[in-house]
Design a protein around this motif. Structure first.
Motif, PDB file in Angstrom:
ATOM      1  N   ALA A 285       0.626  -0.962  -0.225  1.00 61.82           N
ATOM      2  CA  ALA A 285      -0.353   0.197  -0.093  1.00 61.82           C
ATOM      3  C   ALA A 285       0.759   1.236  -0.075  1.00 61.82           C
ATOM      4  CB  ALA A 285      -0.703   0.011   1.450  1.00 61.82           C
ATOM      5  N   ARG A 286       2.278   1.398   0.827  1.00 63.68           N
ATOM      6  CA  ARG A 286       3.048   2.231   0.601  1.00 63.68           C
ATOM      7  C   ARG A 286       3.939   2.981  -0.524  1.00 63.68           C
ATOM      8  NH1 ARG A 286       2.565   4.001   4.987  1.00 63.68           N
ATOM      9  NH2 ARG A 286       1.976   3.222   7.302  1.00 63.68           N
ATOM     10  N   VAL A 287       3.599   1.378  -1.578  1.00 58.75           N
ATOM     11  CA  VAL A 287       5.233   1.061  -2.622  1.00 58.75           C
ATOM     12  C   VAL A 287       4.480   2.367  -3.850  1.00 58.75           C
ATOM     13  CG1 VAL A 287       5.293  -0.176  -4.489  1.00 58.75           C
ATOM     14  CG2 VAL A 287       5.709  -1.139  -2.253  1.00 58.75           C
ATOM     15  N   ASP A 288       6.020   2.507  -4.167  1.00 61.23           N
ATOM     16  CA  ASP A 288       5.780   4.267  -4.816  1.00 61.23           C
ATOM     17  C   ASP A 288       6.215   3.785  -6.795  1.00 61.23           C
ATOM     18  OD1 ASP A 288       8.170   4.810  -4.036  1.00 61.23           O
ATOM     19  OD2 ASP A 288       7.587   7.134  -3.697  1.00 61.23           O
ATOM     20  N   VAL A 289       7.412   2.262  -6.031  1.00 60.11           N
ATOM     21  CA  VAL A 289       8.236   1.741  -7.315  1.00 60.11           C
ATOM     22  C   VAL A 289       7.648   0.716  -7.041  1.00 60.11           C
ATOM     23  CG1 VAL A 289      10.065   1.563  -8.775  1.00 60.11           C
ATOM     24  CG2 VAL A 289      10.052   3.976  -7.739  1.00 60.11           C
ATOM     25  N   GLU A 490      28.712   2.660 -10.952  1.00 65.11           N
ATOM     26  CA  GLU A 490      28.195   2.385 -10.200  1.00 65.11           C
ATOM     27  C   GLU A 490      27.548   4.469  -9.798  1.00 65.11           C
ATOM     28  OE1 GLU A 490      30.579   2.088  -6.253  1.00 65.11           O
ATOM     29  OE2 GLU A 490      31.093   0.268  -7.489  1.00 65.11           O
ATOM     30  N   ALA A 491      28.465   5.454 -11.227  1.00 62.48           N
ATOM     31  CA  ALA A 491      28.602   6.026 -10.882  1.00 62.48           C
ATOM     32  C   ALA A 491      26.824   7.442 -11.750  1.00 62.48           C
ATOM     33  CB  ALA A 491      29.120   6.908 -11.835  1.00 62.48           C
ATOM     34  N   ASN A 492      26.336   6.458 -12.349  1.00 61.04           N
ATOM     35  CA  ASN A 492      24.976   6.766 -12.975  1.00 61.04           C
ATOM     36  C   ASN A 492      23.800   6.324 -12.313  1.00 61.04           C
ATOM     37  OD1 ASN A 492      24.988   4.347 -14.278  1.00 61.04           O
ATOM     38  ND2 ASN A 492      25.897   5.222 -15.743  1.00 61.04           N
ATOM     39  N   ILE A 493      23.853   4.873 -11.758  1.00 59.01           N
ATOM     40  CA  ILE A 493      23.058   3.738 -11.847  1.00 59.01           C
ATOM     41  C   ILE A 493      21.335   4.785 -11.230  1.00 59.01           C
ATOM     42  CG2 ILE A 493      23.687   2.907  -9.480  1.00 59.01           C
ATOM     43  CD1 ILE A 493      22.396   0.321 -10.236  1.00 59.01           C
ATOM     44  N   ALA A 494      21.981   5.339  -9.993  1.00 63.09           N
ATOM     45  CA  ALA A 494      20.733   5.926  -9.459  1.00 63.09           C
ATOM     46  C   ALA A 494      20.113   7.082 -10.102  1.00 63.09           C
ATOM     47  CB  ALA A 494      21.259   6.537  -8.423  1.00 63.09           C
ATOM     48  N   GLU A 495      20.879   8.075 -11.205  1.00 57.45           N
ATOM     49  CA  GLU A 495      20.101   8.592 -12.688  1.00 57.45           C
ATOM     50  C   GLU A 495      19.198   8.358 -13.308  1.00 57.45           C
ATOM     51  OE1 GLU A 495      21.425  12.507 -14.919  1.00 57.45           O
ATOM     52  OE2 GLU A 495      22.764  11.600 -13.473  1.00 57.45           O
ATOM     53  N   ALA A 496      20.476   6.676 -13.175  1.00 62.75           N
ATOM     54  CA  ALA A 496      19.188   5.880 -14.544  1.00 62.75           C
ATOM     55  C   ALA A 496      17.772   5.487 -14.021  1.00 62.75           C
ATOM     56  CB  ALA A 496      20.195   4.997 -14.984  1.00 62.75           C
ATOM     57  N   ALA A 517      19.812   1.511  -5.696  1.00 63.10           N
ATOM     58  CA  ALA A 517      19.913   2.848  -5.727  1.00 63.10           C
ATOM     59  C   ALA A 517      18.529   3.299  -5.852  1.00 63.10           C
ATOM     60  CB  ALA A 517      19.614   3.093  -7.578  1.00 63.10           C
ATOM     61  N   LEU A 518      16.549   2.952  -5.963  1.00 65.73           N
ATOM     62  CA  LEU A 518      15.999   3.250  -5.708  1.00 65.73           C
ATOM     63  C   LEU A 518      15.788   3.707  -4.277  1.00 65.73           C
ATOM     64  CD1 LEU A 518      13.610   1.694  -8.157  1.00 65.73           C
ATOM     65  CD2 LEU A 518      14.030   3.848  -8.325  1.00 65.73           C
ATOM     66  N   GLN A 519      16.170   2.738  -3.346  1.00 64.59           N
ATOM     67  CA  GLN A 519      15.609   3.240  -2.510  1.00 64.59           C
ATOM     68  C   GLN A 519      16.566   4.211  -1.365  1.00 64.59           C
ATOM     69  OE1 GLN A 519      16.579  -0.877  -0.987  1.00 64.59           O
ATOM     70  NE2 GLN A 519      14.394  -1.448  -0.751  1.00 64.59           N
ATOM     71  N   SER A 520      18.017   4.602  -2.088  1.00 60.32           N
ATOM     72  CA  SER A 520      18.555   5.458  -2.229  1.00 60.32           C
ATOM     73  C   SER A 520      17.983   6.981  -2.194  1.00 60.32           C
ATOM     74  CB  SER A 520      19.476   4.979  -2.630  1.00 60.32           C
ATOM     75  OG  SER A 520      20.004   5.717  -3.797  1.00 60.32           O
ATOM     76  N   ARG A 521      17.013   6.674  -3.171  1.00 60.92           N
ATOM     77  CA  ARG A 521      16.422   8.218  -3.613  1.00 60.92           C
ATOM     78  C   ARG A 521      15.016   7.820  -2.918  1.00 60.92           C
ATOM     79  NH1 ARG A 521      17.651  10.528  -8.277  1.00 60.92           N
ATOM     80  NH2 ARG A 521      20.140  10.278  -8.321  1.00 60.92           N
ATOM     81  N   GLY A 522      14.878   7.194  -1.984  1.00 64.82           N
ATOM     82  CA  GLY A 522      13.539   7.594  -0.916  1.00 64.82           C
ATOM     83  C   GLY A 522      12.306   6.783  -1.513  1.00 64.82           C
ATOM     84  N   HIS A 523      12.151   6.060  -2.559  1.00 64.72           N
ATOM     85  CA  HIS A 523      11.420   5.765  -3.024  1.00 64.72           C
ATOM     86  C   HIS A 523      11.267   4.320  -2.054  1.00 64.72           C
ATOM     87  CE1 HIS A 523      11.055   7.835  -6.711  1.00 64.72           C
ATOM     88  NE2 HIS A 523      12.276   7.451  -7.013  1.00 64.72           N
ATOM     89  N   THR A 524       9.997   3.539  -2.116  1.00 63.80           N
ATOM     90  CA  THR A 524       9.269   2.692  -0.845  1.00 63.80           C
ATOM     91  C   THR A 524       8.370   1.849  -2.403  1.00 63.80           C
ATOM     92  OG1 THR A 524       8.320   3.669   0.506  1.00 63.80           O
ATOM     93  CG2 THR A 524       7.999   1.384   0.326  1.00 63.80           C
ATOM     94  N   VAL A 525       9.574  -0.048  -2.177  1.00 58.11           N
ATOM     95  CA  VAL A 525      10.381  -0.553  -3.923  1.00 58.11           C
ATOM     96  C   VAL A 525       9.341  -2.267  -4.127  1.00 58.11           C
ATOM     97  CG1 VAL A 525      12.013  -1.524  -5.710  1.00 58.11           C
ATOM     98  CG2 VAL A 525      12.461   0.947  -4.631  1.00 58.11           C
ATOM     99  N   ALA A 526       8.505  -2.146  -4.644  1.00 58.54           N
ATOM    100  CA  ALA A 526       8.349  -3.961  -4.081  1.00 58.54           C
ATOM    101  C   ALA A 526       8.785  -4.362  -5.603  1.00 58.54           C
ATOM    102  CB  ALA A 526       6.760  -3.941  -5.214  1.00 58.54           C
TER     103      ALA A 526
END
Length: 779
Positions: A285-289, A490-496, A517-526
């Motif tokens: 219910a909290r997932v955004d990605v 490693e450098a571009n994965i979060a932006e990609a 990487a998605l979690q590091s950007r504040g996303h809740t990932v499923a």
């Protein structure tokens, strides 16, 4: 050969079996004990005994909540237990063993010490043992050791339960079973029916801890004041003090939370969705990605051969393909599709020297034949050179959604070099073109998540163009810009991963890195998946969702298993999560409002030194009609509100002003009634009861929004029940209500209406929230 029937019987007689109790839920004894022997039952039970000793039995009615809480909790959890146990049997991986010289499939609990267990790619190892036969067997032990690299296992080497096969096949003899197996204890703990790591539960625990700390000083103040006021009437003092203390306890909040989650598990179980941990309902219910694997999630596991194009007539392409199919001991779905298409041709009978099984990291499989040399079948863009026209043709076909494999002849002696990641690019002998089957429910599910504001990321090991074509057919935003994961660093994965939606040629380790990487950007990932290459990402995602037909390894690490493989079940999981979160927030507002006004009344009574305005039966009546019964219906009602962070602040922003309004209005009505010299305590307490009930009904009406026919009916029914009690003489006498003073009744109604209006205004303008915002935060 394996064990004989007689040997199996001997081992069972000796207790050398793998019959570990399934822990999909707590045992019946644990359920009963956990629901009976609770902090709340102990506290309320003690207070109930005091009232029975020193007061009237009618004032001990609140003790009935012990029976109600315990019975409802036990019944609901037993229902959930039955559902989970049944689903766990369906979702449990069966094991292939050799007995009496024949292979057979067994339940895990039927394994015995010494069984010869057969392994194929994707199998989870369920007991410890020693490898007997290795056909390029590679084991992933990351769940045990944390090391992501697969480990090659030769004959004589140990394998441990909790690991899984990522490539090749073979067999091993079970040396430790049951509780002796390495992973048995871990599995026992990991699969328990529990509510953990939950923002909702954490918030409720914070409330309970705060109430516990306040209960002691406020309770002592109330007890002392009532002894003084009662002029040494010990019985009256005890009854008055108990009335104040009981209402401070939000006894039903934990119960309603447990019921809401348990009912959610049962409802999802009816949709063939196995919830392995309760927080999973809240999590989605909290997932955004939502990260999805293409093969097995968006597409069905099977594939059909579209065409087989021979590029070199001087080499036996068709025979080579048939020989590769025959040589593969553990064919994956791609090889199975090729095998089905080649069924009209016989195995050419090539003698195999070496087999390199398919792995997600290599993207190919191959074999070395005694006379015919080395052959490989795999991804065209991995095996062929960049300028090769056949690779360009493969990419063109892949862009249409087809899956294209290249069959190549490897220079003699170079297969091992190629397997180690070296060697030059090769020339194609033939192209194998496969057509994937898109799941019929995939389009509607993707559309649903788009409407709900959940970003969908397709992460696949397949060709980027092919993945992009499938994604475009499902109208996934950003599908026109597929990203080749071989360009990730490693450098571009979060932006990609933030800016792209479709990724191809993703390795298992990269899937894991992309989730992080998605979690590091504040996303809740499923993360959804069905293959061994998805296990690492499923394990690290906030919520792992596995397909029921997927590998045993994926089902072992996922928090949710879709037993019928229906991607369309996910929206129902989201809906259950939102129902639970939204409804528990409503229920928490009710219970915490009661706690706040109870504490305020106790403090005011203690400081001013007057008799507590209620008998316990009054508060039992008010709590039942304005909190207990409504909370039960509200906790289980449909609710499609989107999940939002900040559960604790939102509840406090409602409950604190609502509780203060109820407490202040009640105390004011009580004091005004006491000013009348002709008024007795029965009339004074009735005035306080009227004031609190009317205002508590106002709070209930605010919480019930947005209004539907049944919510309006619920509020009206509670008000009507109170009027019935007033109208029926014996009920009125039972609850010690005396409304003979018309003046006091009007005062109570006016005060409740005035404070209700002020409360609505305060909540609309969020005065309390703005006040909290001005308080400096600790750095």
């Amino acid at each position: 050969m394996g064990l004989s029937t007689a040997q199996v019987a001997e081992r069972r007689e000796a207790g050398q079996t793998n019959d570990v109790p399934r822990r999909s839920s707590r045992s019946v004894q644990e359920i009963v004990r956990a629901n009976v022997f609770t902090r709340f039952n102990g506290l309320i039970g003690s207070l109930c005994v005091l009232v029975l000793i020193f007061g009237a039995w009618q004032d001990a009615l609140f003790g009935g909540i012990i029976i109600a809480n315990t019975a409802i909790g036990i019944i609901q959890e037993l229902r959930a237990k039955r559902t989970l146990d049944k689903l766990a049997v369906v979702g449990e991986q069966r094991v292939k063993v050799s007995r009496d010289g024949a292979e057979t499939l067994l339940e895990q609990k039927d394994l015995v010490l010494g069984d010869l267990i057969m392994l194929e790619t994707g199998d989870r190892i369920v007991v410890d043992g020693v490898v007997e036969d290795s056909r390029s067997l590679e084991i992933d032990e990351s769940l045990l050791t944390g090391e992501a690299d697969p480990v090659h296992k030769a004959s004589g080497q140990d394998v441990m339960s909790g690991s899984f096969v990522v490539a090749g096949g073979g067999s091993f003899t079970a040396t430790k079973v049951g509780h002796d197996a390495y992973a048995a204890k871990l599995v026992l703990e990991a699969s328990q029916f529990k509510l953990a790591d939950s923002e909702l539960q954490t918030g409720i625990n914070r409330f309970l801890k705060l109430v516990t700390w306040l209960l002691v000083p406020v309770g002592l103040l109330l007890v002392v004041s009532q002894f003084v006021v009662s002029k040494n009437d010990f019985g009256q003092a005890v009854v008055s003090a108990v009335a104040g203390v009981v209402t401070m306890i939000p006894e039903g909040l934990v119960l309603m939370t447990s019921i809401a989650f348990a009912v959610g598990v049962v409802r999802l179980g009816q949709r063939q969705c196995l919830v392995q941990e309760l927080p999973a309902i809240e999590g989605l219910a909290r997932v955004d990605v939502l990260c999805v694997d293409k093969t097995g999630t968006l597409t069905e596991p099977g594939m059909d051969l579209d065409r087989f194009t021979v590029l070199r007539d001087d080499l036996p392409a068709r025979d080579a393909l048939r020989a590769l199919v025959a040589a593969d001991p553990s064919p994956n779905p791609t090889m199975n599709a090729v095998a089905e298409s080649m069924s009209e041709g016989a195995d050419p009978g090539w003698i195999v020297d070496q087999v390199v099984p398919f792995s997600s990291a290599r993207k190919w499989s191959g074999a070395s034949f005694k006379k015919e040399g080395d052959w490989v079948l795999g991804a065209a863009d991995v095996l062929l050179a960049a300028g090769d026209p056949h690779r360009a043709e493969a990419e063109r076909l892949g862009a249409t959604g087809l899956r294209v494999l290249a069959l190549v002849k490897v220079p003699d002696g170079r297969l091992d070099v190629l397997a180690q990641g070296g060697g030059e690019r090769l020339q194609a002998v033939a192209l194998v073109v496969l057509r994937q089957r898109i799941r019929p429910e995939a389009h509607g599910t993707i559309e649903y998540f788009g409407q709900q504001g959940v970003a969908v990321k397709v992460i696949s090991g397949d060709n980027p163009a092919s993945v992009g074509a499938i994604a475009r057919s499902l109208a996934i935003p950003g599908a026109d810009r597929p990203y080749d994961a071989r360009d990730l660093t490693e450098a571009n994965i979060a932006e990609a991963v933030d800016t792209h939606s479709v990724f191809g040629r993703v390795t298992p380790q990269q899937k894991r890195d992309m989730v992080k990487a998605l979690q590091s950007r504040g996303h809740t990932v499923a993360m959804t998946g069905d293959g061994v290459n998805d296990v690492l990402a499923l394990k690290d995602a906030d919520l792992g969702v596995a397909m029921g037909s997927g590998s045993g390894a994926t089902r072992a690490v996922a928090k949710i298993v879709l037993l019928d493989d229906s991607f369309a079940t996910l929206p129902h999981v989201v809906a259950e999560g939102r129902r639970v979160l939204g409804n528990i927030e409503r229920v928490a507002n009710l219970f915490l409002t009661k706690t706040v006004y109870s504490i305020l009344l106790a403090v005011l009574v203690g400081l001013i030194g007057v008799r507590f305005p209620f008998l316990p039966r009054h508060l039992t009546l008010i709590s039942t009609l304005t909190i207990g019964i409504p909370a039960f219906f509200l906790a289980l009602a449909p609710n499609l509100e989107r999940a939002r962070p900040g559960f604790v602040p939102r509840v406090l922003q409602f409950a604190v002003p609502a509780g203060l309004a109820c407490g202040a209005a009640t105390f004011l009505g009580y004091m005004l009634a006491r000013d009348d010299p002709a008024s007795e305590f029965a009339q004074d307490s009735t005035t306080a009861t009227f004031t609190l009930f009317f205002l508590a009904m106002w709070v209930l009406a605010l919480i019930a929004r947005p209004y539907t026919w049944w919510r309006i009916g619920l509020v009206v029914a509670m008000g009507a029940a109170f009027l019935v009690i007033l109208a029926v003489p014996w009920l009125r006498h039972f609850f010690a209500l005396d409304h003979s003073s018309f003046h006091n009744d009007v005062v109570a109604l006016v005060i409740a209406a005035a404070f209700g209006f002020l409360l609505s205004l305060a909540l609309r303008r969020n005065w309390y929230g703005k006040l909290l915002a001005r308080i400096p935060k600790k750095r």
